[in-house]
Scaffold this motif. Sequence first.
Motif, PDB file in Angstrom:
ATOM      1  N   MET A  69     -15.473 -45.063 -93.988  1.00 29.04           N
ATOM      2  CA  MET A  69     -15.548 -44.119 -92.879  1.00 29.04           C
ATOM      3  C   MET A  69     -14.582 -44.482 -91.753  1.00 29.04           C
ATOM      4  N   ASP A  70     -14.544 -45.755 -91.370  1.00 30.00           N
ATOM      5  CA  ASP A  70     -13.724 -46.188 -90.234  1.00 30.00           C
ATOM      6  C   ASP A  70     -12.297 -46.490 -90.681  1.00 30.00           C
ATOM      7  N   PHE A  71     -11.319 -46.027 -89.921  1.00 33.63           N
ATOM      8  CA  PHE A  71      -9.927 -46.180 -90.338  1.00 33.63           C
ATOM      9  C   PHE A  71      -9.004 -46.229 -89.125  1.00 33.63           C
ATOM     10  N   ALA A  72      -7.785 -46.679 -89.363  1.00 35.89           N
ATOM     11  CA  ALA A  72      -6.667 -46.524 -88.432  1.00 35.89           C
ATOM     12  C   ALA A  72      -5.424 -46.297 -89.266  1.00 35.89           C
ATOM     13  N   GLY A  73      -4.556 -45.402 -88.803  1.00 38.77           N
ATOM     14  CA  GLY A  73      -3.358 -45.104 -89.564  1.00 38.77           C
ATOM     15  C   GLY A  73      -2.437 -44.157 -88.827  1.00 38.77           C
ATOM     16  N   THR A  74      -1.569 -43.486 -89.572  1.00 42.70           N
ATOM     17  CA  THR A  74      -0.537 -42.619 -89.000  1.00 42.70           C
ATOM     18  C   THR A  74      -0.604 -41.251 -89.662  1.00 42.70           C
ATOM     19  N   VAL A  75      -0.521 -40.203 -88.855  1.00 38.74           N
ATOM     20  CA  VAL A  75      -0.547 -38.839 -89.376  1.00 38.74           C
ATOM     21  C   VAL A  75       0.724 -38.581 -90.183  1.00 38.74           C
ATOM     22  N   THR A  76       0.552 -38.108 -91.419  1.00 41.56           N
ATOM     23  CA  THR A  76       1.693 -37.829 -92.293  1.00 41.56           C
ATOM     24  C   THR A  76       1.844 -36.348 -92.618  1.00 41.56           C
ATOM     25  N   GLU A  77       0.798 -35.573 -92.385  1.00 44.53           N
ATOM     26  CA  GLU A  77       0.880 -34.128 -92.632  1.00 44.53           C
ATOM     27  C   GLU A  77      -0.234 -33.451 -91.849  1.00 44.53           C
ATOM     28  N   ILE A  78       0.032 -32.250 -91.349  1.00 50.31           N
ATOM     29  CA  ILE A  78      -1.003 -31.503 -90.626  1.00 50.31           C
ATOM     30  C   ILE A  78      -1.223 -30.160 -91.297  1.00 50.31           C
ATOM     31  N   GLY A  79      -2.471 -29.707 -91.250  1.00 49.57           N
ATOM     32  CA  GLY A  79      -2.812 -28.416 -91.814  1.00 49.57           C
ATOM     33  C   GLY A  79      -2.608 -27.293 -90.821  1.00 49.57           C
ATOM     34  N   GLU A  80      -2.762 -26.100 -91.308  1.00 47.47           N
ATOM     35  CA  GLU A  80      -2.580 -24.908 -90.482  1.00 47.47           C
ATOM     36  C   GLU A  80      -3.537 -24.918 -89.290  1.00 47.47           C
ATOM     37  N   GLY A  81      -3.013 -24.607 -88.130  1.00 47.54           N
ATOM     38  CA  GLY A  81      -3.829 -24.483 -86.936  1.00 47.54           C
ATOM     39  C   GLY A  81      -4.052 -25.764 -86.162  1.00 47.54           C
ATOM     40  N   VAL A  82      -3.536 -26.884 -86.641  1.00 42.90           N
ATOM     41  CA  VAL A  82      -3.729 -28.157 -85.940  1.00 42.90           C
ATOM     42  C   VAL A  82      -2.698 -28.290 -84.829  1.00 42.90           C
ATOM     43  N   THR A  83      -3.168 -28.456 -83.619  1.00 40.07           N
ATOM     44  CA  THR A  83      -2.279 -28.650 -82.471  1.00 40.07           C
ATOM     45  C   THR A  83      -2.543 -29.965 -81.757  1.00 40.07           C
ATOM     46  N   ARG A  84      -3.650 -30.589 -82.054  1.00 41.58           N
ATOM     47  CA  ARG A  84      -4.038 -31.814 -81.357  1.00 41.58           C
ATOM     48  C   ARG A  84      -3.211 -33.013 -81.789  1.00 41.58           C
ATOM     49  N   PHE A  85      -2.733 -32.999 -83.039  1.00 41.08           N
ATOM     50  CA  PHE A  85      -1.976 -34.121 -83.584  1.00 41.08           C
ATOM     51  C   PHE A  85      -0.666 -33.614 -84.172  1.00 41.08           C
ATOM     52  N   ALA A  86       0.307 -34.531 -84.280  1.00 33.58           N
ATOM     53  CA  ALA A  86       1.594 -34.227 -84.897  1.00 33.58           C
ATOM     54  C   ALA A  86       1.931 -35.325 -85.888  1.00 33.58           C
ATOM     55  N   VAL A  87       2.777 -35.005 -86.841  1.00 36.62           N
ATOM     56  CA  VAL A  87       3.228 -36.011 -87.803  1.00 36.62           C
ATOM     57  C   VAL A  87       3.846 -37.185 -87.044  1.00 36.62           C
ATOM     58  N   GLY A  88       3.456 -38.388 -87.408  1.00 35.27           N
ATOM     59  CA  GLY A  88       3.944 -39.591 -86.742  1.00 35.27           C
ATOM     60  C   GLY A  88       2.993 -40.166 -85.715  1.00 35.27           C
ATOM     61  N   ASP A  89       1.946 -39.424 -85.343  1.00 38.66           N
ATOM     62  CA  ASP A  89       0.975 -39.937 -84.370  1.00 38.66           C
ATOM     63  C   ASP A  89       0.151 -41.063 -84.988  1.00 38.66           C
ATOM     64  N   ASP A  90      -0.038 -42.146 -84.241  1.00 42.76           N
ATOM     65  CA  ASP A  90      -0.973 -43.198 -84.642  1.00 42.76           C
ATOM     66  C   ASP A  90      -2.371 -42.777 -84.216  1.00 42.76           C
ATOM     67  N   VAL A  91      -3.331 -42.833 -85.154  1.00 38.55           N
ATOM     68  CA  VAL A  91      -4.684 -42.351 -84.895  1.00 38.55           C
ATOM     69  C   VAL A  91      -5.691 -43.365 -85.425  1.00 38.55           C
ATOM     70  N   PHE A  92      -6.936 -43.215 -84.968  1.00 41.18           N
ATOM     71  CA  PHE A  92      -8.040 -43.979 -85.547  1.00 41.18           C
ATOM     72  C   PHE A  92      -9.322 -43.196 -85.353  1.00 41.18           C
ATOM     73  N   GLY A  93     -10.355 -43.602 -86.065  1.00 39.71           N
ATOM     74  CA  GLY A  93     -11.612 -42.886 -85.928  1.00 39.71           C
ATOM     75  C   GLY A  93     -12.522 -43.121 -87.108  1.00 39.71           C
ATOM     76  N   THR A  94     -13.424 -42.173 -87.332  1.00 40.59           N
ATOM     77  CA  THR A  94     -14.408 -42.309 -88.400  1.00 40.59           C
ATOM     78  C   THR A  94     -14.783 -40.940 -88.919  1.00 40.59           C
ATOM     79  N   GLY A  95     -15.283 -40.903 -90.143  1.00 43.19           N
ATOM     80  CA  GLY A  95     -15.704 -39.640 -90.725  1.00 43.19           C
ATOM     81  C   GLY A  95     -16.664 -39.851 -91.872  1.00 43.19           C
ATOM     82  N   PHE A  96     -17.593 -38.919 -92.045  1.00 42.43           N
ATOM     83  CA  PHE A  96     -18.498 -38.942 -93.183  1.00 42.43           C
ATOM     84  C   PHE A  96     -17.796 -38.350 -94.402  1.00 42.43           C
ATOM     85  N   PRO A  97     -18.184 -38.798 -95.608  1.00 43.61           N
ATOM     86  CA  PRO A  97     -17.615 -38.181 -96.810  1.00 43.61           C
ATOM     87  C   PRO A  97     -17.802 -36.666 -96.787  1.00 43.61           C
ATOM     88  N   ARG A  98     -16.794 -35.968 -97.246  1.00 43.39           N
ATOM     89  CA  ARG A  98     -16.789 -34.514 -97.109  1.00 43.39           C
ATOM     90  C   ARG A  98     -17.994 -33.855 -97.771  1.00 43.39           C
TER      91      ARG A  98
END
Length: 337
Positions: A69-98
């Motif tokens: 769930m917990d990760f840190a990495g770099t954005v490599t691709e964005i889906g349609e409608g995403v404006t909060r992040f761009a390719v190359g952004d360093d990000v971190f966070g957590t998520g439940f399995p889909r």
Amino acid sequence: MNETMRAVVARDYGSPELLAVEDMPIPRPGPGQIQVRVEAAALNGGDLDLLRGRMADVAPLEFPHVPGMDFAGTVTEIGEGVTRFAVGDDVFGTGFPRATGRFSAAFCSPLSLTSGAMAEYAVLDADAPAVTHRPPALDAERAAALPISGLTALQLLREGQIQPGETVLVIGATGGVGSVLVPLLAVAEAHVIATAGADDEDHVRRLGAEEVIDYRTADVVAEASRRYPDGVDAVVNIALPADRLIDVSRTVRRGGRLMNAVHPAPEPGTYERDDLALGTINSAARPGDLEELAGWANDGWLPAAIGRRYRLDDGPRAYRDLVQEHTRGKLIVMMDR
């Protein structure tokens, strides 16, 4: 980009012994999602609860399943409608399995959903506050160690409404949540009593504990009651199962608080006291929470509490170690390429 990636994979419910590192298709982001090249991922006990099927009735998995769930990495691709992040952004966070979306929406909102962080690439929902930009001064392994532990600690702190000078007994102070909670309690000017083995006493004192009870050589309830006959102001349980909390509640003063971060929660009516404020918390991310945790880590309020580091090929062993060995702080898997 290669069409496949390496990932820790489970093919069915079971123990960590069933995990293996395999080649998997690289997940692609859909509308509102981002693809992240993972640099570091942290292990959580919740990964194993899901893997063992303990939550299958409300949070069923789909196989093959990539844990994490917990990760840190770099954005490599964005889906349609995403404006909060761009390719190359360093990000971190957590998520439940889909596949557990119904559960996470009901109990852990607003966490992101993820394809699994224990892999070279992961896809996450971009609009959840549980995913955010990583400050340049915060390295990937420290960022990956923060989300679930930090968000849980924040919830416990808020639920407990701890005041300066209050005595707080933290049961399970050496793990990931405790390694964030104890420093935050110390900053809040609480008097922290931590449970820890003798080998970890110096560690929890560096985190901010003023007293330590060695749970291996002393009965925690008896020792806490001996030191504080009228009871402590609050107890935070990060380690004991629900059936042990009746005894633990005896260490709390009248009108005090018992906060629990272990699931399943105690059954209603478990306690005979009507003066005790009770709370079992779920991890949740408010807007700005991860940014606040990252700031505290940068400022030195949250010491780096990383117990061990592994390479991706050793990811299954890391999960076995989480079960079989005593751990201090977080276990981190670094993605080697």
